[in-house]
Design an enzyme around this catalytic site. Structure first.
Site, PDB file in Angstrom:
ATOM      1  N   TRP A   1       0.838  -1.212   0.000  1.00 15.83           N
ATOM      2  CA  TRP A   1       0.000   0.000   0.000  1.00 15.83           C
ATOM      3  C   TRP A   1       0.870   1.259   0.000  1.00 15.83           C
ATOM      4  O   TRP A   1       0.513   2.272  -0.589  1.00 15.83           O
ATOM      5  CB  TRP A   1      -0.907  -0.003   1.233  1.00 15.83           C
ATOM      6  CG  TRP A   1      -1.668   1.271   1.427  1.00 15.83           C
ATOM      7  CD1 TRP A   1      -2.857   1.621   0.839  1.00 15.83           C
ATOM      8  CD2 TRP A   1      -1.291   2.385   2.253  1.00 15.83           C
ATOM      9  NE1 TRP A   1      -3.237   2.873   1.247  1.00 15.83           N
ATOM     10  CE2 TRP A   1      -2.294   3.368   2.117  1.00 15.83           C
ATOM     11  CE3 TRP A   1      -0.207   2.655   3.094  1.00 15.83           C
ATOM     12  CZ2 TRP A   1      -2.252   4.591   2.788  1.00 15.83           C
ATOM     13  CZ3 TRP A   1      -0.167   3.873   3.759  1.00 15.83           C
ATOM     14  CH2 TRP A   1      -1.176   4.814   3.607  1.00 15.83           C
ATOM     15  N   HIS A   2       2.033   1.163   0.640  1.00 16.74           N
ATOM     16  CA  HIS A   2       2.868   2.357   0.775  1.00 16.74           C
ATOM     17  C   HIS A   2       3.485   2.816  -0.526  1.00 16.74           C
ATOM     18  O   HIS A   2       3.703   4.007  -0.721  1.00 16.74           O
ATOM     19  CB  HIS A   2       4.001   2.111   1.786  1.00 16.74           C
ATOM     20  CG  HIS A   2       3.587   2.350   3.186  1.00 16.74           C
ATOM     21  ND1 HIS A   2       3.022   1.369   3.963  1.00 16.74           N
ATOM     22  CD2 HIS A   2       3.640   3.459   3.954  1.00 16.74           C
ATOM     23  CE1 HIS A   2       2.755   1.869   5.152  1.00 16.74           C
ATOM     24  NE2 HIS A   2       3.123   3.132   5.178  1.00 16.74           N
ATOM     25  N   GLY A   3       3.851   1.868  -1.390  1.00 15.05           N
ATOM     26  CA  GLY A   3       4.673   2.356  -2.498  1.00 15.05           C
ATOM     27  C   GLY A   3       4.405   1.720  -3.833  1.00 15.05           C
ATOM     28  O   GLY A   3       4.049   0.549  -3.926  1.00 15.05           O
TER      29      GLY A   3
END
Lengths: 468, 392
Positions: free
Chosen positions: A320-322
């Site tokens: 989800w972060h990157g």
């Protein structure tokens, strides 16, 4: 637009506050919505259409699920909506890197690469999508009633305080205040103070350390000292940047009459990895717990399944972060593995002494941040090799030596003091008299003014979490 | 569904009364700040002291956010922002001797550009690219009958090593200048490393560089110009018109240093600034030619006079602020005994001045015989950006 910018502080925010104050209470959601849409569209007006579209889809989807009685149909509706939103997020976030990875493989095979025009990630899309999914799931579960007013729902969705980098505010937490909130002096004062604290965290510490982090992580062969200075600086930068943003968001919300929950709780004082995730980015960790880990079965289906769920949940959180590197996925997996190890260790009945537990936790978190910050896997390996002393360099290298100034050392020291402050604060508070306490409580005002001067002097620095 | 709580957070250290008092004061302070910022900004816009939209507001500029970026940049000149930025720089200097991100202090009073002290990431690659570009440009100019020569100015921190004190200059920079010069020389580009000329001054006990400025002194500019002129003469070009200048060295006078300005300290009273310095400012007077020389010269230039460009310089100087400070261009003209057209640009780095000159009418309509391209050592490894280093 960002909070720590001249356009926000000199134009947008004062004008918005005037408009908000003179709007009758019943119409304030409209003012909040208009202001938030201007705030979001400031950098790229076309992306505003995407926000409006997603808002309409979520609002309509919520009403449709609420109006449907057949459980099977409700499930299908929810699934379709989640797939559409996750698909949209997946496209914007991962299309580039998937194509890049395929092209790399094709290159190794001697084949022609796929011609590809890079997709730009709309700012804050990850937060917008998570918020939308939580709303739809809550409506599906019946824990919230679907909002019938589009303006009220859109105002919640677009609230500029939290729109771009969280906290991930669930509808359930603010539904009462969306309908009825007070806009008064007490809330404004408390919010102003919180906003100033957040601005100081971001500008005085995170932004000051940013050039040192960039220098350290851009080296081809960072030595031991450089690698650790870079990693420690990033550890502080990320926390003060993101926690500072969250504090500003909470402060702005308070000023406008909303009460947002805390998003950080002294994470670098954590005693274990589980404890770290109970303190870091709380709105995300509670989101993945409630909408991912528990639906996967959590720890209710035996120990093997628990470990699988932990790994899977953290891998998805990493993903989800990157979207510009697979490092985020690796970072998530590393945390998943650490959570499994910590779980197995505590299940065996053994415990670490408190100082040792804190140090071990922080050390792991820092090494994982190296993976998180590096642009790609090779850079991460280089940096980690430096941290393990494989490149030598036990003295500060040329590039860092030339880049380090007293201001950086001060920001470093200030950051460390702020991190350990909660552990020593009670003793200090006990010794300070009421007058000293009152004076001490006013520190955010000069710190904010200095922050503004620094913004004016060096320009606005974007928030790190804008890229997520 | 409960919101995440911070139940186990450390309690706030201020008692509730102090906290609520602080909150009220904070609210008042923020309101005063926002009101002041808005009022002064709006007043500046209304009185036309601030233009928030320096470029026309077009649909395209609005849609890609360019207009908003313009506005954000323009706000740096809003009264509140400008005053705050100036005070921040001054306060940082007075409180912790901080000179900002671009300037460093070596020995007391000696300022250096931070950019000179450490290698750039991928700097060697950029240096090779620049060398290759210069070689290609030289070949292209040669086809048009124009000679090119390069003059490289060493870093202040390379020459003034005795003035660095606690400052460290990276050892990785040691071969930078030599590497670039030898690449050009190997490719047949006439190149002058001005280091020996400056070192000669130093051997005489003189500082070739100004103390609070990036640039060289007049004596250093003069020495460098002579070294450049020696190589230019060896190219065998006949440069006209022949002219001589009388140079009168002025009395030393206070000279504001650009590094003081770059550090944002030029608004402080002199007593609070880094110790000010003095420098001489020479004057150049064109010497009248004697009768015989004038007659020969006018016969030779009769054809050129027909088109009105007999007295136009046949030497063009391109480069950076080094060519525009301490009369380097004038010293070069005096050393070459012919006028020099100065097309250098302050802050132009490697390509700012050449790109403007090669695209100019001056270059297209009255091309010179010789171009002297001055470049400071520190720009050789700077990142490339989107520039296309070639003749148009």
């Amino acid at each position: 637009m960002v909070f720590a910018s001249l356009e926000f502080l000199l134009l947008f925010f004062p004008l918005f506050l005037i408009a908000y104050a003179i709007t009758p209470k019943a119409l304030r959601n409209g003012t909040l919505l208009a202001g938030s849409w201007i705030f979001y569209g400031w950098w790229s007006p076309p992306y505003l259409l995407m926000l409006v579209g997603l808002t309409a889809l979520t609002w309509g989807g919520g009403l449709t699920i609420a109006a449907t009685t057949a459980p099977q149909m409700r499930r299908i509706q929810l699934t379709v909506l989640i797939v559409v939103m996750a698909g949209l997020l997946g496209w914007f976030k991962y299309a580039n890197i998937v194509v890049e990875t395929i092209n790399t493989a094709l290159g190794h095979a001697g084949a022609m690469p796929i011609a590809w025009q890079k997709v730009a990630l709309p700012i804050g899309l990850s937060f917008i999508v998570l918020q939308a999914i939580s709303y739809l799931v809550d409506v599906f579960r019946g824990t919230v009633t679907a909002q019938r007013s589009f303006v009220a729902f859109a105002a919640y969705k677009a609230m500029f305080g939290q729109l771009i980098a969280g906290p991930i505010i669930r509808y359930d937490w603010v539904k009462k205040e969306i309908g009825n909130r007070s806009f008064g002096w007490d809330g404004f004062g408390a919010g102003a103070r919180r906003f100033m604290v957040g601005m100081s965290m971001k500008v005085l510490i995170a932004d000051t350390l940013a050039p040192i982090v960039d220098l350290a992580f851009s080296q081809a062969r960072p030595g031991f000292a450089d690698a650790w200075i870079g990693c420690a600086a990033y550890t502080l930068q990320l926390f003060f940047d993101f926690a500072g943003y969250s504090a500003m968001a909470i402060g702005i919300a308070l000023m406008l009459g909303f009460h947002f929950p805390e998003n950080f709780n002294h994470p670098y004082l954590a005693r274990s990895i589980q404890d770290f995730w109970r303190r870091w980015h709380l709105s995300l960790s509670s989101w993945i717990r409630d909408y991912l880990y528990i639906p996967l079965g959590g720890n209710r289906r035996g120990s093997v399944r628990t470990y699988v769920n932990l790994l899977l949940t953290m891998a998805i959180a990493g993903l989800w972060h990157g979207g510009d590197s697979w490092n985020y996925l690796l970072w998530g997996i590393a945390h998943g593995v650490a959570l499994c190890c910590a779980r197995a260790y505590s299940a065996s009945g053994r415990t670490l002494a408190m100082p040792l537990a804190r140090i071990a936790t922080l050390l792991f978190v820092m090494l994982a941040w190296t993976l998180f910050r590096a642009h790609d896997f090779d850079s991460a390996l280089r940096m980690l090799a430096g941290q393990f002393g494989l490149h030598g360099g036990f003295e500060v290298g040329d590039a860092l030596d030339a880049g380090l100034r007293r201001a950086h050392l001060l920001a470093f020291a200030l950051g460390i003091v702020c991190v350990v402050w909660p552990a020593v604060a009670p003793q200090i508070a006990a010794r300070a008299g009421p007058r000293l306490s009152a004076i001490g409580a006013l520190w955010p005002v000069p710190a904010f003014l200095l922050s503004f001067a620094l913004i004016a002097s060096r320009g606005a620095v974007p928030f790190l979490y804008f890229q997520f | 569904m409960t919101a995440p709580s911070a139940a186990n957070a450390a309690p706030p250290i201020e008692p509730p009364k102090a906290r609520s008092l602080a909150a009220r004061w904070s609210g008042a302070a923020l309101l005063a700040f926002l009101a002041g910022g808005l009022a002064t900004t709006v007043t500046a816009v209304v009185t036309q002291r601030l233009d928030l939209l320096p470029h026309a507001l077009t649909r395209a500029a609005f849609l890609d956010g360019a207009s908003m970026r313009d506005m954000a940049q323009a706000l740096a000149n809003a009264p509140f922002a400008r005053v705050a930025a100036e005070r921040e720089r001054e306060l940082s200097w007075l409180a912790i001797s901080d000179l900002g991100p671009q300037v460093r202090e070596g020995c007391p009073g000696w300022l250096f550009l931070a950019e000179e002290l450490a290698p750039q990431v991928d700097g060697d690659r950029y240096l090779r690219d620049r060398a290759r570009a210069v070689v290609e440009i030289q070949a292209a100019l040669r086809q048009r009958g124009i000679r090119l020569m390069v003059a490289v100015v060493p870093d202040k921190s390379r020459i003034e090593t005795q003035r660095l004190c606690e400052l460290d200059r990276s050892l990785a920079l040691e071969g930078r200048l030599r590497g670039f010069v030898s690449r050009l020389a190997a490719a047949g580009v006439p190149v002058v490393d001005t280091t020996p000329a400056l070192k000669t001054l130093q051997d005489r006990g003189e500082d070739p560089f100004l103390r609070t400025d990036t640039h060289w002194t007049e004596n250093a500019a003069d020495a460098a110009a002579r070294a450049v002129a020696d190589v230019a003469r060896s190219l065998g070009l006949e440069l006209s018109p022949q002219q001589n200048w009388d140079v009168v060295r002025g009395m030393p006078a206070r000279r504001p240093g650009d590094l003081v300005r770059l550090a944002g300290l030029d608004g402080l009273p002199l007593s609070l600034q880094p110790v000010p310095e003095e420098a001489s400012d020479s004057s150049f007077t064109l010497r009248k030619p004697d009768a015989a020389v004038a007659a020969a010269s006018s016969a030779a230039s009769a054809e050129a006079e027909l088109f009105g460009d007999a007295d136009l310089p046949q030497v063009a100087l391109i480069g950076t602020s080094f060519s525009r400070t301490s009369h380097f261009a004038e010293f070069l003209a005096a050393a070459l005994q012919t006028p020099v057209g100065n097309f250098a640009k302050d802050g132009g780095n490697f390509w700012g001045s050449p790109s403007a000159y090669f695209a100019s009418d001056a270059f297209r309509q009255t091309p010179p015989k010789l171009i002297v391209w001055e470049m400071p050592e520190r720009v050789l490894q700077l990142p490339r950006g989107q520039e296309r280093w070639a003749l148009p």
